[in-house]
Design a protein around this motif. Structure first.
Motif, PDB file in Angstrom:
ATOM      1  N   PHE A   1       0.870  -1.169   0.000  1.00 54.42           N
ATOM      2  CA  PHE A   1       0.000   0.000   0.000  1.00 54.42           C
ATOM      3  C   PHE A   1       0.905   1.216   0.000  1.00 54.42           C
ATOM      4  CE2 PHE A   1      -2.065   3.487   2.307  1.00 54.42           C
ATOM      5  CZ  PHE A   1      -3.146   3.698   1.468  1.00 54.42           C
ATOM      6  N   LEU A   2       0.808   2.032  -1.059  1.00 55.33           N
ATOM      7  CA  LEU A   2       1.670   3.204  -1.199  1.00 55.33           C
ATOM      8  C   LEU A   2       0.837   4.463  -1.238  1.00 55.33           C
ATOM      9  CD1 LEU A   2       4.204   1.936  -3.898  1.00 55.33           C
ATOM     10  CD2 LEU A   2       4.517   1.998  -1.411  1.00 55.33           C
ATOM     11  N   ALA A   3       1.240   5.448  -0.473  1.00 53.85           N
ATOM     12  CA  ALA A   3       0.590   6.752  -0.515  1.00 53.85           C
ATOM     13  C   ALA A   3       1.059   7.503  -1.758  1.00 53.85           C
ATOM     14  CB  ALA A   3       0.936   7.552   0.740  1.00 53.85           C
ATOM     15  N   HIS A   4       0.106   8.115  -2.487  1.00 49.35           N
ATOM     16  CA  HIS A   4       0.561   8.915  -3.635  1.00 49.35           C
ATOM     17  C   HIS A   4       0.445  10.415  -3.380  1.00 49.35           C
ATOM     18  CE1 HIS A   4      -3.749   8.070  -4.964  1.00 49.35           C
ATOM     19  NE2 HIS A   4      -3.712   9.390  -4.930  1.00 49.35           N
ATOM     20  N   GLY A   5      -0.152  10.801  -2.260  1.00 50.19           N
ATOM     21  CA  GLY A   5      -0.090  12.193  -1.822  1.00 50.19           C
ATOM     22  C   GLY A   5      -0.374  13.209  -2.915  1.00 50.19           C
TER      23      GLY A   5
ATOM     24  N   GLY B   1      -3.134   4.960  -2.633  1.00 49.18           N
ATOM     25  CA  GLY B   1      -4.119   5.858  -2.032  1.00 49.18           C
ATOM     26  C   GLY B   1      -3.502   6.683  -0.926  1.00 49.18           C
ATOM     27  N   ALA B   2      -4.179   6.727   0.228  1.00 48.01           N
ATOM     28  CA  ALA B   2      -3.667   7.449   1.397  1.00 48.01           C
ATOM     29  C   ALA B   2      -4.521   7.071   2.593  1.00 48.01           C
ATOM     30  CB  ALA B   2      -3.696   8.959   1.183  1.00 48.01           C
ATOM     31  N   THR B   3      -3.922   7.119   3.778  1.00 46.37           N
ATOM     32  CA  THR B   3      -4.706   6.865   4.985  1.00 46.37           C
ATOM     33  C   THR B   3      -5.410   8.169   5.404  1.00 46.37           C
ATOM     34  OG1 THR B   3      -2.676   7.141   6.297  1.00 46.37           O
ATOM     35  CG2 THR B   3      -3.359   4.897   5.762  1.00 46.37           C
ATOM     36  N   SER B   4      -4.676   9.120   5.930  1.00 46.92           N
ATOM     37  CA  SER B   4      -5.270  10.421   6.241  1.00 46.92           C
ATOM     38  C   SER B   4      -5.219  11.293   4.986  1.00 46.92           C
ATOM     39  CB  SER B   4      -4.501  11.098   7.380  1.00 46.92           C
ATOM     40  OG  SER B   4      -5.009  12.392   7.623  1.00 46.92           O
ATOM     41  N   HIS B   5      -6.409  11.613   4.452  1.00 45.86           N
ATOM     42  CA  HIS B   5      -6.482  12.318   3.167  1.00 45.86           C
ATOM     43  C   HIS B   5      -7.707  13.233   3.184  1.00 45.86           C
ATOM     44  CE1 HIS B   5      -7.442  12.773  -1.172  1.00 45.86           C
ATOM     45  NE2 HIS B   5      -6.133  12.692  -1.343  1.00 45.86           N
TER      46      HIS B   5
ATOM     47  N   PHE C   1       2.619   0.602   3.596  1.00 45.49           N
ATOM     48  CA  PHE C   1       2.742  -0.738   4.181  1.00 45.49           C
ATOM     49  C   PHE C   1       3.211  -1.756   3.168  1.00 45.49           C
ATOM     50  CE2 PHE C   1      -0.519   1.253   6.835  1.00 45.49           C
ATOM     51  CZ  PHE C   1      -0.164   0.847   8.137  1.00 45.49           C
ATOM     52  N   GLN C   2       3.800  -2.824   3.703  1.00 42.94           N
ATOM     53  CA  GLN C   2       4.118  -4.011   2.938  1.00 42.94           C
ATOM     54  C   GLN C   2       3.381  -5.189   3.577  1.00 42.94           C
ATOM     55  OE1 GLN C   2       8.228  -4.920   1.312  1.00 42.94           O
ATOM     56  NE2 GLN C   2       8.243  -6.245   3.097  1.00 42.94           N
TER      57      GLN C   2
END
Length: 253
Positions: free
Chosen positions: A5-9, A160-164, A251-252
């Motif tokens: 899971f990667l944040a793209h901000g 995506g992102a967690t806090s967005h 996350f991985q």
């Protein structure tokens, strides 16, 4: 091959040289997949839709008001109809409705991170949409349908992102807001414990969930990546905040 899971901000990461983009570069050097399957928060559909093409993708600039340099970035990766068909068959076996798309390009939820992970754009990419309003359990099951593809050297990414929450951004602020940290802390704790039932109820159980996730399209790729993962212990592989509230927690699985 793990699931990520990667944040793209911000789309600006495509042209920035900072801690996060350097992390992405290093991550890509350590993972050598034969194909990439990416669920992007910027492609929403009621029916799960899978990119199915063998030629080069168009680069989609699905944002406005950014420097002209950003609109010159391209990511001419090719797709794979073979892998797209394989994914669709897996969904069928799990009772998940899906369809193929032969025209859509790569949106910035995909190419901004892939540009740093694999700058040569020489790995086939299959992009998949999200249905943000399915329950978290069903998002997890979408990921589970692809479980084991990592053993075939295919890298599954939820982007995506967690806090967005754009309304809560603190422009120019370098330190994170306490509520964003508390929300991510709760996620990390329950992900490490694999406490899925509580994670599925994050809207009511997680602190500040409504602030962090005012709309779920950026959050649901987390559940998909989680469901598809094969690692015994999930790991936080990156954590940082921009403008006070925009999380780059990754996350991985």
């Amino acid at each position: 091959m793990p699931s990520l899971f990667l944040a793209h901000g911000s789309p600006m990461i495509a042209i920035q040289d900072n801690r996060y983009t350097r992390f992405l570069k290093e991550l890509g050097m350590n993972l050598n997949p034969k194909a990439i399957i990416i669920f992007t928060a910027h492609w929403e559909s009621d029916v799960l839709t899978i990119s199915s093409r063998d030629d080069e993708y168009e680069t989609i600039y699905d944002f406005y008001g950014f420097p002209e340099e950003l609109y010159q970035v391209t990511y001419p990766a090719k797709g794979s109809t073979t892998i797209a068909n394989k994914i669709q068959k897996r969904f069928e076996r799990h009772g998940i409705q899906s369809k193929l798309d032969k025209r859509r390009g790569l949106d910035h939820g995909s190419w901004t991170v892939l540009k740093h992970l694999y700058p040569e754009a020489n790995i086939p990419v299959v992009q998949i949409s999200v249905h943000p309003f399915l329950p978290p359990e069903e998002q997890f099951q979408i990921g589970e349908a692809l479980k084991g593809m990592g053993q075939e050297h295919m890298l599954i990414i939820g982007s995506g992102a967690t806090s967005h929450n754009f309304r809560m951004l603190k422009w120019g602020q370098n330190t994170p807001e306490p509520w964003a940290v508390e929300f991510d802390d709760w996620l990390i704790d329950h992900i490490h414990q694999k406490n899925y039932q509580k994670l599925f109820q994050y809207e009511t159980l997680a602190p500040h969930a409504q602030l962090a996730v005012p709309r779920p399209e950026h959050f649901v790729p987390l559940f998909i990546a989680m469901g598809s993962g094969c690692m015994e212990t999930p790991e936080v592989i990156y954590r940082e905040y921009e403008m006070g509230t925009l999380s780059y927690l990754s996350f991985q699985f």
